[in-house]
Design a protein around this motif. Sequence first.
Motif, PDB file in Angstrom:
ATOM      1  N   VAL A   5       0.561  -1.270   0.049  1.00  0.00           N
ATOM      2  CA  VAL A   5       0.034   0.107   0.129  1.00  0.00           C
ATOM      3  C   VAL A   5       1.020   1.280   0.012  1.00  0.00           C
ATOM      4  CG1 VAL A   5      -1.777   1.374   1.210  1.00  0.00           C
ATOM      5  CG2 VAL A   5      -2.010  -1.150   1.065  1.00  0.00           C
ATOM      6  N   ALA A   6       1.857   1.301   1.041  1.00  0.00           N
ATOM      7  CA  ALA A   6       2.870   2.335   0.851  1.00  0.00           C
ATOM      8  C   ALA A   6       3.610   2.640  -0.402  1.00  0.00           C
ATOM      9  CB  ALA A   6       3.912   2.151   1.979  1.00  0.00           C
ATOM     10  N   GLU A   7       3.818   1.601  -1.113  1.00  0.00           N
ATOM     11  CA  GLU A   7       4.617   1.866  -2.325  1.00  0.00           C
ATOM     12  C   GLU A   7       3.620   2.077  -3.485  1.00  0.00           C
ATOM     13  OE1 GLU A   7       6.298  -2.328  -2.773  1.00  0.00           O
ATOM     14  OE2 GLU A   7       8.121  -1.361  -1.722  1.00  0.00           O
ATOM     15  N   GLN A   8       2.296   1.671  -3.454  1.00  0.00           N
ATOM     16  CA  GLN A   8       1.262   2.257  -4.379  1.00  0.00           C
ATOM     17  C   GLN A   8       1.118   3.582  -4.156  1.00  0.00           C
ATOM     18  OE1 GLN A   8      -2.596   0.555  -3.375  1.00  0.00           O
ATOM     19  NE2 GLN A   8      -3.613   1.977  -4.922  1.00  0.00           N
ATOM     20  N   PHE A   9       1.062   4.305  -3.131  1.00  0.00           N
ATOM     21  CA  PHE A   9       1.022   5.823  -2.933  1.00  0.00           C
ATOM     22  C   PHE A   9       2.525   6.413  -2.920  1.00  0.00           C
ATOM     23  CE2 PHE A   9      -3.104   4.041  -1.661  1.00  0.00           C
ATOM     24  CZ  PHE A   9      -3.944   4.767  -2.387  1.00  0.00           C
ATOM     25  N   GLY A  10       3.335   5.794  -3.539  1.00  0.00           N
ATOM     26  CA  GLY A  10       4.568   6.534  -3.704  1.00  0.00           C
ATOM     27  C   GLY A  10       5.650   6.760  -2.465  1.00  0.00           C
ATOM     28  N   LEU A  11       5.340   5.961  -1.401  1.00  0.00           N
ATOM     29  CA  LEU A  11       6.156   6.180  -0.296  1.00  0.00           C
ATOM     30  C   LEU A  11       7.351   5.097  -0.275  1.00  0.00           C
ATOM     31  CD1 LEU A  11       3.528   6.223   2.607  1.00  0.00           C
ATOM     32  CD2 LEU A  11       4.614   8.105   1.318  1.00  0.00           C
ATOM     33  N   LYS A  12       8.503   5.562   0.432  1.00  0.00           N
ATOM     34  CA  LYS A  12       9.461   4.888   0.383  1.00  0.00           C
ATOM     35  C   LYS A  12       9.363   3.613   1.612  1.00  0.00           C
ATOM     36  CE  LYS A  12      14.785   5.088   0.997  1.00  0.00           C
ATOM     37  NZ  LYS A  12      15.832   5.886   1.472  1.00  0.00           N
ATOM     38  N   VAL A  13       9.896   2.376   1.079  1.00  0.00           N
ATOM     39  CA  VAL A  13       9.790   1.283   2.278  1.00  0.00           C
ATOM     40  C   VAL A  13      11.133   1.028   2.469  1.00  0.00           C
ATOM     41  CG1 VAL A  13       9.038  -0.934   2.885  1.00  0.00           C
ATOM     42  CG2 VAL A  13       7.269   0.598   1.739  1.00  0.00           C
ATOM     43  N   LEU A  14      11.835   1.196   3.908  1.00  0.00           N
ATOM     44  CA  LEU A  14      12.915   0.688   4.004  1.00  0.00           C
ATOM     45  C   LEU A  14      13.222  -0.706   3.927  1.00  0.00           C
ATOM     46  CD1 LEU A  14      13.888   3.447   6.695  1.00  0.00           C
ATOM     47  CD2 LEU A  14      14.509   3.524   4.378  1.00  0.00           C
ATOM     48  N   PRO A  15      14.397  -1.386   3.650  1.00  0.00           N
ATOM     49  CA  PRO A  15      14.504  -2.834   3.843  1.00  0.00           C
ATOM     50  C   PRO A  15      14.196  -3.418   5.096  1.00  0.00           C
ATOM     51  CG  PRO A  15      16.658  -1.816   2.888  1.00  0.00           C
ATOM     52  CD  PRO A  15      15.722  -0.565   3.354  1.00  0.00           C
ATOM     53  N   THR A  16      13.464  -4.564   5.074  1.00  0.00           N
ATOM     54  CA  THR A  16      12.975  -5.070   6.311  1.00  0.00           C
ATOM     55  C   THR A  16      13.847  -6.426   6.367  1.00  0.00           C
ATOM     56  OG1 THR A  16      11.578  -6.347   5.042  1.00  0.00           O
ATOM     57  CG2 THR A  16      10.638  -4.305   6.003  1.00  0.00           C
ATOM     58  N   ARG A  17      13.959  -6.636   7.762  1.00  0.00           N
ATOM     59  CA  ARG A  17      14.604  -7.934   8.372  1.00  0.00           C
ATOM     60  C   ARG A  17      14.041  -8.213   9.680  1.00  0.00           C
ATOM     61  NH1 ARG A  17      19.250  -6.898  11.871  1.00  0.00           N
ATOM     62  NH2 ARG A  17      19.712  -4.891  11.936  1.00  0.00           N
ATOM     63  N   ALA A  18      14.219  -9.587  10.135  1.00  0.00           N
ATOM     64  CA  ALA A  18      13.646 -10.108  11.386  1.00  0.00           C
ATOM     65  C   ALA A  18      14.521  -9.482  12.561  1.00  0.00           C
ATOM     66  CB  ALA A  18      13.764 -11.490  11.429  1.00  0.00           C
ATOM     67  N   GLY A  19      13.498  -9.089  13.525  1.00  0.00           N
ATOM     68  CA  GLY A  19      14.318  -8.482  14.850  1.00  0.00           C
ATOM     69  C   GLY A  19      13.707  -9.287  15.942  1.00  0.00           C
ATOM     70  N   LEU A  20      14.572  -9.204  17.044  1.00  0.00           N
ATOM     71  CA  LEU A  20      14.054  -9.965  18.213  1.00  0.00           C
ATOM     72  C   LEU A  20      13.881 -11.584  17.881  1.00  0.00           C
ATOM     73  CD1 LEU A  20      11.575  -7.110  20.137  1.00  0.00           C
ATOM     74  CD2 LEU A  20      13.966  -7.726  20.352  1.00  0.00           C
ATOM     75  N   VAL A  21      14.905 -12.016  17.634  1.00  0.00           N
ATOM     76  CA  VAL A  21      14.908 -13.199  17.009  1.00  0.00           C
ATOM     77  C   VAL A  21      16.070 -14.104  17.271  1.00  0.00           C
ATOM     78  CG1 VAL A  21      16.125 -12.607  14.877  1.00  0.00           C
ATOM     79  CG2 VAL A  21      14.444 -14.403  14.582  1.00  0.00           C
ATOM     80  N   PRO A  22      15.978 -15.377  17.589  1.00  0.00           N
ATOM     81  CA  PRO A  22      16.997 -16.271  18.085  1.00  0.00           C
ATOM     82  C   PRO A  22      17.944 -16.669  16.997  1.00  0.00           C
ATOM     83  CG  PRO A  22      14.625 -17.442  18.650  1.00  0.00           C
ATOM     84  CD  PRO A  22      14.319 -16.183  17.794  1.00  0.00           C
ATOM     85  N   PHE A  23      19.287 -17.036  17.411  1.00  0.00           N
ATOM     86  CA  PHE A  23      20.189 -17.180  16.369  1.00  0.00           C
ATOM     87  C   PHE A  23      20.219 -18.693  16.111  1.00  0.00           C
ATOM     88  CE2 PHE A  23      21.784 -13.209  18.433  1.00  0.00           C
ATOM     89  CZ  PHE A  23      21.925 -12.390  17.072  1.00  0.00           C
ATOM     90  N   THR A  24      20.934 -18.919  15.046  1.00  0.00           N
ATOM     91  CA  THR A  24      21.463 -20.256  14.408  1.00  0.00           C
ATOM     92  C   THR A  24      22.798 -20.219  14.538  1.00  0.00           C
ATOM     93  OG1 THR A  24      21.082 -19.692  12.156  1.00  0.00           O
ATOM     94  CG2 THR A  24      19.078 -20.784  13.182  1.00  0.00           C
ATOM     95  N   LEU A  25      23.346 -21.404  14.724  1.00  0.00           N
ATOM     96  CA  LEU A  25      24.915 -21.461  14.831  1.00  0.00           C
ATOM     97  C   LEU A  25      25.411 -22.499  13.742  1.00  0.00           C
ATOM     98  CD1 LEU A  25      25.067 -22.382  18.747  1.00  0.00           C
ATOM     99  CD2 LEU A  25      25.566 -20.182  17.508  1.00  0.00           C
TER     100      LEU A  25
END
Length: 408
Positions: free
Chosen positions: A192-212
Amino acid sequence: MPAVFFVVAGNMAADSASQYDVIIIGAGAAGLMCAATAGYRGRRVLVLDHANKPGKKILMSGGGRCNFTNLNSTPANFLSDNPHYCISALKRYTPQDFLELVDRHGIEHEEKAPGQLFCKDSAKDILNMLLTECEWAGAEVRMKTAVDRIAETDNGYRLRVGSGDLTCESLVIATGGLSIPTMGATAFGYRVAEQFGLKVLPTRAGLVPFTLQPELKEQLAPLSGISCPVDVQCHDQHFREPMLVTHRGLSGPAMLQISSFWEPGDSLAINLLPACNIRDDLLGLRKTRPQSTLANYLTQHLPKRFAQAFNELQGWTGPLQGYKNSDIEQVADTLGQWSIKPAGTEGYRTAEVTLGGVDTRQLSSKTMAVLERPNLYFIGEVVDVTGHLGGHNFQWAWASGVAAGNSA
């Protein structure tokens, strides 16, 4: 503006050209808070959601007891590419404001950790409170209803829902981020944001466990379920919280907190004994009890199985009297700055939040409205504001919801 969104089709068609003052897409924490706030202003409000039930993430949060705010929440507890953006909303709707609402509804709560408030009984209490507030405010909540198309009109917006259309003066996007897709998370809000010309910053997972990495994962696997307090550091950020070993890697509050600052390829520096002066302890122990071993020392401060496994991992053998000063220094460094390079994270599947999102430089910090479209709003997790663990993200949902609800 032409754009078509295909989500899971709703089974409840809207009346043709039904007119509302405010339509909110998303029946989560921010959306419901916004709906009640706008409704109490006398606005005709409709909340839409493609899911079968409202507030699913509310219900699963805090182990089912919902860590609904943090009394110590400040703008410093939030990450954003535009860090000053959240200040206004957070100052105007505080944790105390939400706590007063909770108390008015007679919800029993407790402070499980400093500042972190949880329901004593169930997260259902918070969801029921929000739905009650919406009912009292006259806001309608309609589930199993997907939005297939959004178009701008001369007086606001027209939404295609099922076989009918809905129109509104103000449109609020409260669809959340990408975390926990099994709860219905999608990229709808970003589209929706992009439809109306808004910039969407790159997304990534947060507050998430680590794999080893495979070798370390195999070495730590027998310790799954063991927790110990640590101080973890990455990119000049550090958190002193418990760490939990899992069969996939490392979790617990310390790891979840630092994951929001970690990027692929980074190492973590983990102090396994943050309450100790390790070097002085070991030098003193070598002098007073020269036959003592590092394993003896570790088992005094760490869970026994973890202490033994870590000692074996490092290959520390023999009594302390056999360790030179340089050896002691090296041991102290290893325990105080255990360096590991995670293979990655568990991703959106288990992430509590989504980092990034709608660039807040395009939004009013007072109303959450798009600066160039003052009747289009983005609130909650869909925007680039992400809190630390411990109730801060709910506080952002409440604060941003109220800010938009007071304007939409």
